[in-house]
Design an enzyme around this catalytic site. Structure first.
Site, PDB file in Angstrom:
ATOM      1  N   SER A   1      -6.879  -6.094  -5.050  1.00 19.97           N
ATOM      2  CA  SER A   1      -7.887  -6.562  -4.329  1.00 19.97           C
ATOM      3  C   SER A   1      -9.470  -6.570  -5.283  1.00 19.97           C
ATOM      4  O   SER A   1      -9.308  -5.979  -6.296  1.00 19.97           O
ATOM      5  CB  SER A   1      -8.221  -5.727  -3.155  1.00 19.97           C
ATOM      6  OG  SER A   1      -8.941  -4.453  -3.766  1.00 19.97           O
ATOM      7  N   THR A   2     -10.394  -7.329  -4.925  1.00 22.01           N
ATOM      8  CA  THR A   2     -11.729  -7.266  -5.796  1.00 22.01           C
ATOM      9  C   THR A   2     -12.100  -5.881  -5.712  1.00 22.01           C
ATOM     10  O   THR A   2     -12.466  -5.533  -6.592  1.00 22.01           O
ATOM     11  CB  THR A   2     -12.527  -8.005  -4.946  1.00 22.01           C
ATOM     12  OG1 THR A   2     -12.522  -7.865  -3.464  1.00 22.01           O
ATOM     13  CG2 THR A   2     -12.363  -9.394  -5.211  1.00 22.01           C
TER      14      THR A   2
ATOM     15  N   LEU B   1      11.586 -20.194  -1.876  1.00 17.00           N
ATOM     16  CA  LEU B   1      10.407 -19.478  -1.567  1.00 17.00           C
ATOM     17  C   LEU B   1       9.106 -19.640  -2.402  1.00 17.00           C
ATOM     18  O   LEU B   1       9.350 -19.930  -3.724  1.00 17.00           O
ATOM     19  CB  LEU B   1      11.009 -17.813  -1.688  1.00 17.00           C
ATOM     20  CG  LEU B   1       9.945 -16.992  -1.728  1.00 17.00           C
ATOM     21  CD1 LEU B   1       9.232 -16.734  -0.137  1.00 17.00           C
ATOM     22  CD2 LEU B   1      10.189 -15.494  -2.071  1.00 17.00           C
TER      23      LEU B   1
ATOM     24  N   ARG C   1      -0.189   8.650 -10.340  1.00 14.65           N
ATOM     25  CA  ARG C   1      -0.105   7.497  -9.645  1.00 14.65           C
ATOM     26  C   ARG C   1       0.499   6.255 -10.274  1.00 14.65           C
ATOM     27  O   ARG C   1       0.895   5.473  -9.453  1.00 14.65           O
ATOM     28  CB  ARG C   1      -1.699   7.117  -9.427  1.00 14.65           C
ATOM     29  CG  ARG C   1      -2.477   7.989  -8.643  1.00 14.65           C
ATOM     30  CD  ARG C   1      -4.092   7.565  -8.485  1.00 14.65           C
ATOM     31  NE  ARG C   1      -4.185   6.316  -7.975  1.00 14.65           N
ATOM     32  CZ  ARG C   1      -3.980   5.859  -6.652  1.00 14.65           C
ATOM     33  NH1 ARG C   1      -3.946   6.873  -5.828  1.00 14.65           N
ATOM     34  NH2 ARG C   1      -3.907   4.610  -5.921  1.00 14.65           N
TER      35      ARG C   1
ATOM     36  N   ARG D   1     -11.353   1.067  -9.715  1.00 14.43           N
ATOM     37  CA  ARG D   1     -10.219   2.247  -9.977  1.00 14.43           C
ATOM     38  C   ARG D   1     -10.611   2.459 -11.365  1.00 14.43           C
ATOM     39  O   ARG D   1     -11.176   2.003 -12.143  1.00 14.43           O
ATOM     40  CB  ARG D   1      -8.909   1.754  -9.652  1.00 14.43           C
ATOM     41  CG  ARG D   1      -8.645   1.560  -8.276  1.00 14.43           C
ATOM     42  CD  ARG D   1      -7.305   1.481  -7.824  1.00 14.43           C
ATOM     43  NE  ARG D   1      -7.149   1.280  -6.480  1.00 14.43           N
ATOM     44  CZ  ARG D   1      -6.060   1.733  -5.701  1.00 14.43           C
ATOM     45  NH1 ARG D   1      -4.968   1.940  -6.362  1.00 14.43           N
ATOM     46  NH2 ARG D   1      -6.207   1.529  -4.504  1.00 14.43           N
TER      47      ARG D   1
ATOM     48  N   SER E   1      -8.139  -4.655   5.771  1.00 24.98           N
ATOM     49  CA  SER E   1      -8.730  -4.546   4.258  1.00 24.98           C
ATOM     50  C   SER E   1      -8.869  -5.916   3.536  1.00 24.98           C
ATOM     51  O   SER E   1      -8.725  -5.799   2.394  1.00 24.98           O
ATOM     52  CB  SER E   1      -7.709  -3.770   3.408  1.00 24.98           C
ATOM     53  OG  SER E   1      -7.404  -2.352   4.327  1.00 24.98           O
TER      54      SER E   1
ATOM     55  N   ARG F   1       0.050   7.462  -2.970  1.00 26.24           N
ATOM     56  CA  ARG F   1       0.554   8.600  -2.051  1.00 26.24           C
ATOM     57  C   ARG F   1       2.259   8.958  -2.315  1.00 26.24           C
ATOM     58  O   ARG F   1       2.612   9.861  -2.222  1.00 26.24           O
ATOM     59  CB  ARG F   1       0.291   8.391  -0.818  1.00 26.24           C
ATOM     60  CG  ARG F   1      -1.033   8.728  -0.257  1.00 26.24           C
ATOM     61  CD  ARG F   1      -1.646   7.979   1.145  1.00 26.24           C
ATOM     62  NE  ARG F   1      -1.703   6.520   0.811  1.00 26.24           N
ATOM     63  CZ  ARG F   1      -1.818   5.744   1.996  1.00 26.24           C
ATOM     64  NH1 ARG F   1      -1.950   6.129   3.192  1.00 26.24           N
ATOM     65  NH2 ARG F   1      -2.199   4.451   1.758  1.00 26.24           N
TER      66      ARG F   1
ATOM     67  N   ASP G   1       0.792  -1.286  -0.129  1.00 23.76           N
ATOM     68  CA  ASP G   1       0.211  -0.064   0.044  1.00 23.76           C
ATOM     69  C   ASP G   1       0.745   1.384   0.083  1.00 23.76           C
ATOM     70  O   ASP G   1       1.847   1.349   0.570  1.00 23.76           O
ATOM     71  CB  ASP G   1      -1.019  -0.006   1.132  1.00 23.76           C
ATOM     72  CG  ASP G   1      -2.158   0.965   0.933  1.00 23.76           C
ATOM     73  OD1 ASP G   1      -2.282   1.508   0.036  1.00 23.76           O
ATOM     74  OD2 ASP G   1      -2.653   1.198   2.367  1.00 23.76           O
ATOM     75  N   GLY G   2       0.433   2.254  -0.594  1.00 17.53           N
ATOM     76  CA  GLY G   2       1.008   3.594  -0.589  1.00 17.53           C
ATOM     77  C   GLY G   2       1.601   4.137  -2.062  1.00 17.53           C
ATOM     78  O   GLY G   2       2.337   5.018  -1.944  1.00 17.53           O
TER      79      GLY G   2
ATOM     80  N   HIS H   1       3.066   3.038  -8.953  1.00 16.15           N
ATOM     81  CA  HIS H   1       2.995   1.385  -9.078  1.00 16.15           C
ATOM     82  C   HIS H   1       4.174   1.112  -9.714  1.00 16.15           C
ATOM     83  O   HIS H   1       4.736  -0.073  -9.438  1.00 16.15           O
ATOM     84  CB  HIS H   1       1.765   1.136  -9.890  1.00 16.15           C
ATOM     85  CG  HIS H   1       0.458   1.336  -9.324  1.00 16.15           C
ATOM     86  ND1 HIS H   1       0.259   1.180  -8.126  1.00 16.15           N
ATOM     87  CD2 HIS H   1      -0.965   2.131 -10.022  1.00 16.15           C
ATOM     88  CE1 HIS H   1      -1.189   1.596  -8.010  1.00 16.15           C
ATOM     89  NE2 HIS H   1      -1.522   2.317  -8.817  1.00 16.15           N
TER      90      HIS H   1
ATOM     91  N   TRP I   1     -10.893  -3.005  -8.771  1.00 15.73           N
ATOM     92  CA  TRP I   1     -11.604  -3.238  -9.980  1.00 15.73           C
ATOM     93  C   TRP I   1     -12.165  -1.858 -10.157  1.00 15.73           C
ATOM     94  O   TRP I   1     -12.500  -1.342 -11.228  1.00 15.73           O
ATOM     95  CB  TRP I   1     -12.591  -4.449 -10.234  1.00 15.73           C
ATOM     96  CG  TRP I   1     -11.788  -5.601 -10.606  1.00 15.73           C
ATOM     97  CD1 TRP I   1     -11.922  -6.873  -9.656  1.00 15.73           C
ATOM     98  CD2 TRP I   1     -10.935  -6.166 -11.370  1.00 15.73           C
ATOM     99  NE1 TRP I   1     -11.309  -7.682 -10.120  1.00 15.73           N
ATOM    100  CE2 TRP I   1     -10.575  -7.275 -11.183  1.00 15.73           C
ATOM    101  CE3 TRP I   1     -10.355  -5.544 -12.532  1.00 15.73           C
ATOM    102  CZ2 TRP I   1      -9.546  -8.114 -11.836  1.00 15.73           C
ATOM    103  CZ3 TRP I   1      -9.500  -6.173 -13.488  1.00 15.73           C
ATOM    104  CH2 TRP I   1      -9.200  -7.627 -13.091  1.00 15.73           C
TER     105      TRP I   1
HETATM  106  C1  FPP Z   1      -1.850  -0.025  -3.314  1.00 13.44           C
HETATM  107  O1  FPP Z   1      -1.378   1.242  -3.362  1.00 13.44           O
HETATM  108  C2  FPP Z   1      -1.223  -0.660  -4.616  1.00 13.44           C
HETATM  109  C3  FPP Z   1      -1.927  -1.335  -5.641  1.00 13.44           C
HETATM  110  C4  FPP Z   1      -3.326  -1.497  -5.711  1.00 13.44           C
HETATM  111  C5  FPP Z   1      -1.264  -2.054  -6.516  1.00 13.44           C
HETATM  112  C6  FPP Z   1      -0.030  -2.898  -6.087  1.00 13.44           C
HETATM  113  C7  FPP Z   1       0.911  -3.103  -7.237  1.00 13.44           C
HETATM  114  C8  FPP Z   1       2.081  -2.999  -7.270  1.00 13.44           C
HETATM  115  C9  FPP Z   1       3.117  -2.666  -6.303  1.00 13.44           C
HETATM  116  C10 FPP Z   1       2.944  -3.198  -8.722  1.00 13.44           C
HETATM  117  C11 FPP Z   1       3.420  -4.289  -8.909  1.00 13.44           C
HETATM  118  C12 FPP Z   1       2.755  -5.751  -8.686  1.00 13.44           C
HETATM  119  C13 FPP Z   1       2.446  -6.612  -9.589  1.00 13.44           C
HETATM  120  C14 FPP Z   1       1.819  -7.679  -9.024  1.00 13.44           C
HETATM  121  C15 FPP Z   1       3.264  -6.468 -10.427  1.00 13.44           C
HETATM  122  P1  FPP Z   1      -2.150   2.520  -3.686  1.00 13.44           P
HETATM  123  O2  FPP Z   1      -2.479   2.777  -4.900  1.00 13.44           O
HETATM  124  O3  FPP Z   1      -3.808   2.024  -3.029  1.00 13.44           O
HETATM  125  O4  FPP Z   1      -1.957   3.639  -2.922  1.00 13.44           O
HETATM  126  P2  FPP Z   1      -2.415   4.892  -2.042  1.00 13.44           P
HETATM  127  O5  FPP Z   1      -3.360   4.077  -1.123  1.00 13.44           O
HETATM  128  O6  FPP Z   1      -1.305   5.632  -1.663  1.00 13.44           O
HETATM  129  O7  FPP Z   1      -3.406   5.546  -3.062  1.00 13.44           O
END
Ligand code: FPP
Length: 225
Positions: free
Chosen positions: A47-48, A113, A15, A53, A178, A6, A2-3, A19, A51
């Site tokens: 997460s479910t 792993l 955003r 977003r 969550s 931000r 998460d994050g 990622h 979708w």
């Molecule tokens: C949550 O942060 C993150 C996600 C919804 C996507 C996580 C994806 C990656 C780390 C990319 C790589 C993953 C794979 C499997 C290739 P957020 O967007 O909710 O951040 P925020 O809460 O600060 O808005």
């Protein structure tokens, strides 16, 4: 993980750049876990609820996952990592499903792993599916309702075969679960860090593991005499 959003906003970036940066963290954490002989890591990747977003962000994440699977397969192989997924994989776009299936198949024999990506995952939906499976078995007379126990429920979750987590790490400081592994984390130790996922690296993972190692896990019992 998460994050990401931000992290990007704090830098005046879109955003999706968060990622992208999150993939760097993913690479470092997975490699560190493999090097440190950690047997299982499960990453909440999508997460479910995700979708809902904006379409462009969802499409970008699906593309990022495909690129990750293609570019990192060598790294996963070199580190003896076995890839698994949990979640409603039927909701993932067909090309992503194909790449996931190929990556899982080619890492299936690896013995280090086990890396589980939670994709289109929601814990309540997973529990509902397990309940449905048991109800079907009861209706068919294969299972007696009074015999249903915790092991039988756990065996019908998508995580069956993977032990319950010892430690749950939540980045970006949110004090909530969550809808992640609700059944499986009954006695899991928690570590919440304000660090945004793209800045989460092995040095901080090591701090979390050291903190975990100093804890006494009682599983609801009293301290040993
Ligand atoms: C949550 O942060 C993150 C996600 C919804 C996507 C996580 C994806 C990656 C780390 C990319 C790589 C993953 C794979 C499997 C290739 P957020 O967007 O909710 O951040 P925020 O809460 O600060 O808005």
């Amino acid at each position: 993980m998460d994050g990401n959003g931000r992290w990007a906003r704090a830098r005046g970036l879109p955003r999706i750049r968060g990622h992208q940066a999150g993939v760097e963290a993913l690479r470092d954490i997975v490699t560190a876990c493999a090097e440190w002989d950690i047997p299982y890591v499960t990453l909440y990747s999508f997460s479910t609820e995700n979708w809902a977003r904006p379409r462009a962000e969802v499409d970008f994440l699906m593309g990022l996952l495909q690129r990750y699977l293609r570019h990192e397969l060598d790294v996963l192989q070199k580190n003896n990592v076995r890839l698994l997924t949990i979640g409603s994989s039927e909701q993932m776009p067909e090309p992503v499903r194909r790449d996931l299936a190929a990556a899982m198949q080619s890492t299936a024999g690896n013995t280090g792993l086990t890396l589980t990506l939670a994709l289109s995952y929601g814990s309540r939906a997973e529990i509902v599916e397990a309940v449905r499976a048991l109800a079907r078995e009861a209706a068919a007379g294969v299972v007696c309702p009074d015999d249903i126990d915790e092991n039988m429920v756990a065996a019908r979750l998508q995580t069956s075969g993977t032990p319950d987590p010892d430690l749950l790490i939540r980045t970006s400081g949110e004090m909530r679960i969550s809808n992640f592994l609700l059944w499986q984390i009954a006695y899991t130790e928690l570590w919440v860090t304000p660090t945004y996922w793209p800045d989460f690296r092995r040095a901080e993972l090591l701090r979390a593991l050291e903190d975990y190692a100093g804890r006494e896990r009682r599983f609801g019992k009293v301290e040993a005499p």
